[in-house]
Each structure stands twice: as C-alpha cells, then as structure tokens.
Write a protein that holds these residues in place. Structure first.
Motif, mmCIF file in Angstrom:
data_model
loop_
_atom_site.group_PDB
_atom_site.id
_atom_site.type_symbol
_atom_site.label_atom_id
_atom_site.label_comp_id
_atom_site.label_asym_id
_atom_site.label_seq_id
_atom_site.Cartn_x
_atom_site.Cartn_y
_atom_site.Cartn_z
ATOM 1 N N HIS A 13 0.840 -1.182 0.000
ATOM 2 C CA HIS A 13 0.000 0.000 0.000
ATOM 3 C C HIS A 13 0.877 1.234 0.000
ATOM 4 O O HIS A 13 1.960 1.252 0.578
ATOM 5 N N GLU A 14 0.376 2.273 -0.608
ATOM 6 C CA GLU A 14 1.080 3.534 -0.647
ATOM 7 C C GLU A 14 0.943 4.228 0.710
ATOM 8 O O GLU A 14 -0.142 4.295 1.270
ATOM 9 N N ILE A 15 2.063 4.729 1.236
ATOM 10 C CA ILE A 15 2.040 5.484 2.488
ATOM 11 C C ILE A 15 2.115 6.956 2.123
ATOM 12 O O ILE A 15 3.061 7.405 1.501
ATOM 13 N N ILE A 16 1.080 7.682 2.510
ATOM 14 C CA ILE A 16 1.018 9.113 2.217
ATOM 15 C C ILE A 16 1.225 9.846 3.529
ATOM 16 O O ILE A 16 0.541 9.561 4.505
ATOM 17 N N ARG A 17 2.171 10.770 3.550
ATOM 18 C CA ARG A 17 2.456 11.499 4.787
ATOM 19 C C ARG A 17 2.912 12.921 4.486
ATOM 20 O O ARG A 17 3.399 13.202 3.400
ATOM 21 N N SER A 18 2.761 13.779 5.483
ATOM 22 C CA SER A 18 3.227 15.166 5.366
ATOM 23 C C SER A 18 4.734 15.222 5.527
ATOM 24 O O SER A 18 5.337 14.378 6.192
ATOM 25 N N ILE A 40 -9.631 14.981 6.174
ATOM 26 C CA ILE A 40 -8.553 14.269 6.862
ATOM 27 C C ILE A 40 -7.183 14.758 6.388
ATOM 28 O O ILE A 40 -6.896 14.769 5.191
ATOM 29 N N TRP A 41 -6.359 15.150 7.341
ATOM 30 C CA TRP A 41 -4.975 15.527 7.064
ATOM 31 C C TRP A 41 -4.091 14.320 7.344
ATOM 32 O O TRP A 41 -4.281 13.631 8.358
ATOM 33 N N GLY A 46 2.141 9.481 8.691
ATOM 34 C CA GLY A 46 1.247 8.832 7.739
ATOM 35 C C GLY A 46 -0.080 8.426 8.365
ATOM 36 O O GLY A 46 -0.854 7.693 7.754
ATOM 37 N N ALA A 47 -0.365 8.918 9.576
ATOM 38 C CA ALA A 47 -1.642 8.624 10.239
ATOM 39 C C ALA A 47 -2.683 9.643 9.784
ATOM 40 O O ALA A 47 -2.366 10.801 9.502
ATOM 41 N N LEU A 171 -9.291 3.899 9.759
ATOM 42 C CA LEU A 171 -8.348 4.226 10.831
ATOM 43 C C LEU A 171 -8.042 5.712 10.801
ATOM 44 O O LEU A 171 -7.225 6.189 10.051
ATOM 45 N N VAL A 172 -8.730 6.459 11.661
ATOM 46 C CA VAL A 172 -8.608 7.924 11.684
ATOM 47 C C VAL A 172 -8.386 8.389 13.113
ATOM 48 O O VAL A 172 -9.001 7.881 14.045
#
Length: 175
Positions: A13-18, A40-41, A46-47, A171-172
C-alpha cells in the motif's frame, strides 16, 4: 508529500504522509456531494487526522502547507472521495496562481495578496463492477461471507481486497 510503498501484511500500500514545509497554502474545502464528508490531514507519520466533518454544501477554510496531503471520505461508508478530481489533495504555494503574471511583468510582487484556492470535494465516478462491489460490501459483515457468494473466484478476491482497503481507511485520529 512522501509516497512510499509499505507492506501492510498481505499487500503493498502507498504510504502518504506530510513533510516539513514552510510553503503556505490557503484553501477552501467545499463539499459538493449529498454526503457528510470527513476532512482528513495525513500527518508526518502517515496517520489520518480528522479535522472536520462537512455537511452537504458546507465549506471549511484551512491554512495549510505545501507537502501536507489531505484526503476526504464519506462519513458513513468511509468510501474515498475526490478533491478537484483526485484521490489526494496536494496543496500548492499560495502565490503559484500569480507566477505567469509575475514572470510576464503584468503584475509586481508588491501587488499580490494571498488568496484562497477552492477545492471541490466530489464523488468519484465508479465502473459498474466497482459500484456493484461496494453495494455487496455494505451488505456483508466480514470476509468469511464472501466465499459463500456464487460469483467467480476473481470477483471474490477483488471484493475481499476492497473490504480490506475500506477497513484501512476507517483508521482515523480525531483532532
């Protein structure tokens, strides 16, 4: 924004994070759907961090940063929604809209003012297959019931993957 591939058990899975950034971006998230939408930010780990739930036709102004990705999902089904026709909203610098005029000399740096960019949240356009799978998913309690369906094995596998991806999207973290 960083997009890494991480192993989430049985799939990639792709991990998207700031990412750290000083580039400011001023946005207005507009819910253009008939659904309640979770804004959702994606934080630095990546949470998912839920900022707000928008009612239909409601908007939310956010001062954010370049390299800080945002996601949107249905508050009830947790189906992913689009932002300006994309699954992930990636803010651009607030001054980017002025660059062509600055480069051409039509305006000067002292003449520009920060302006909010409108981000329209919409429902994605699904194929008939995906629409049917979402409908079936909403009527199943868990993966074990999928194998009882009288459908081709490939569709059963696709349905299990859809159910797993929807579970991950739930999962938020609340702000």
């Amino acid at each position: 924004m960083t997009r890494n591939e991480g192993n989430q058990g049985d799939g990639v899975h792709e991990i998207i994070r700031s990412q750290p950034s000083r580039g400011l971006s001023f946005v207005r998230f507009c819910n253009a759907t008939p659904r309640r939408v979770e804004v959702i930010w994606m934080n630095y780990e990546g949470a998912r961090v839920k900022y707000k739930t928008l009612d239909p036709d409601e908007f939310f102004d956010v001062n954010t940063y370049v390299a800080h990705p945002w996601l949107f999902q249905d508050a009830i089904t947790h189906e992913r929604l689009n932002a300006n026709s994309k699954h992930v909203f990636e803010p651009k610098p607030w001054y980017e809209q002025y660059l062509p005029d600055l480069r051409s000399g039509r305006i000067h740096p002292q003449d520009i003012q920060p302006k909010r960019v409108t981000v329209n949240i919409t429902s994605p356009l699904y194929s008939l297959k995906v629409t049917a799978m979402h409908t079936i998913r909403r009527n199943l309690k868990d993966y074990n019931h999928v194998c009882q369906l009288e459908i081709p094995r490939q569709l059963q596998q696709d349905l299990v993957e859809l159910m797993k991806s929807c579970r991950m999207e739930k999962l938020v973290v609340e702000v």
